[in-house]
Enzyme design. Sequence first.
Site, PDB file in Angstrom:
ATOM      1  CG  ASP A  21      46.170  39.764  50.337  1.00 55.22           C
ATOM      2  OD1 ASP A  21      45.886  40.647  50.081  1.00 55.22           O
ATOM      3  OD2 ASP A  21      45.507  38.533  50.232  1.00 55.22           O
TER       4      ASP A  21
HETATM    5  N1  URA Z   1      43.666  38.263  45.667  1.00 53.15           N
HETATM    6  C1  URA Z   1      43.753  38.294  46.970  1.00 53.15           C
HETATM    7  O1  URA Z   1      43.182  37.509  47.621  1.00 53.15           O
HETATM    8  N2  URA Z   1      45.108  38.489  47.578  1.00 53.15           N
HETATM    9  C2  URA Z   1      45.855  39.170  46.816  1.00 53.15           C
HETATM   10  O2  URA Z   1      47.036  39.315  47.065  1.00 53.15           O
HETATM   11  C3  URA Z   1      45.958  39.254  45.229  1.00 53.15           C
HETATM   12  C4  URA Z   1      44.545  38.877  44.643  1.00 53.15           C
END
Ligand code: URA
Length: 236
Positions: free
Chosen positions: A102
């Site tokens: 993310d």
């Molecule tokens: N899980 C998440 O919530 N975000 C990420 O970036 C990776 C794994």
Amino acid sequence: MKLVKHIANLGYGSRKDVQRMFREGRITDAAGEVLYADDPLDHDNVRVDGEPLDLPPGLLLMLHKPIGYTCSMKDPGRIVFDLLPPRFRERNPTLSTVGRLDRDTSGVLLFTDDGQLLHRIIAPKSKLPKVYLATLADDLRGNEAALFASGTLMLDNEKTPLLPAELEPLDARRARLVLHEGRYHQVRRMFAAIGHHVQALHRERIGGLTLGDLPEGQWRALDTDDRDQLFAGESA
Ligand code: URA
């Protein structure tokens, strides 16, 4: 493959652009002898403006992703490709991220142009553990590890329960979480499913591969030892 095509595929320009570079004498061998567009391909012996060529296809890179960058090519804001040489966006076969992090997650992010390798790392049946460090908005209650280990926890809008995952509390609000699958926003959604909000998230490790001393925002190509290390975590 003809040299001109190889160099164009590495993102140095269109075939026409690269042909022009040959005509201008900018493409030489290591000894400085001018090369020609249809000369046989000897990757390591080619220089463009005196510089060795970028790495050949079969590339695997690791980026220490900072927060604030998205993995999507289409995002109008800052994207992880901004942190790689611009030529890398023009390569054929295409260089893509191995899964995604993310915008607000930092840590280990891999890139490859090798479809089989990508599949081996992220396929649902891949056994490679992904290790995250999560900082929560509230204190841990003490029941989180058992819930995540249960193998019965469901995420919203999903039909199959999560595989068991290992949670290790580090202090009141921080925990290390080891996942054996990769679902959309998985860590944040797992914590949300048990009533927690994740304030900060960092991926420390994929398989046996950690960032080591790679500074935030920097990348490096992974060699065969790194690849062995990556897959050494396969049965962990
Ligand atoms: N899980 C998440 O919530 N975000 C990420 O970036 C990776 C794994």
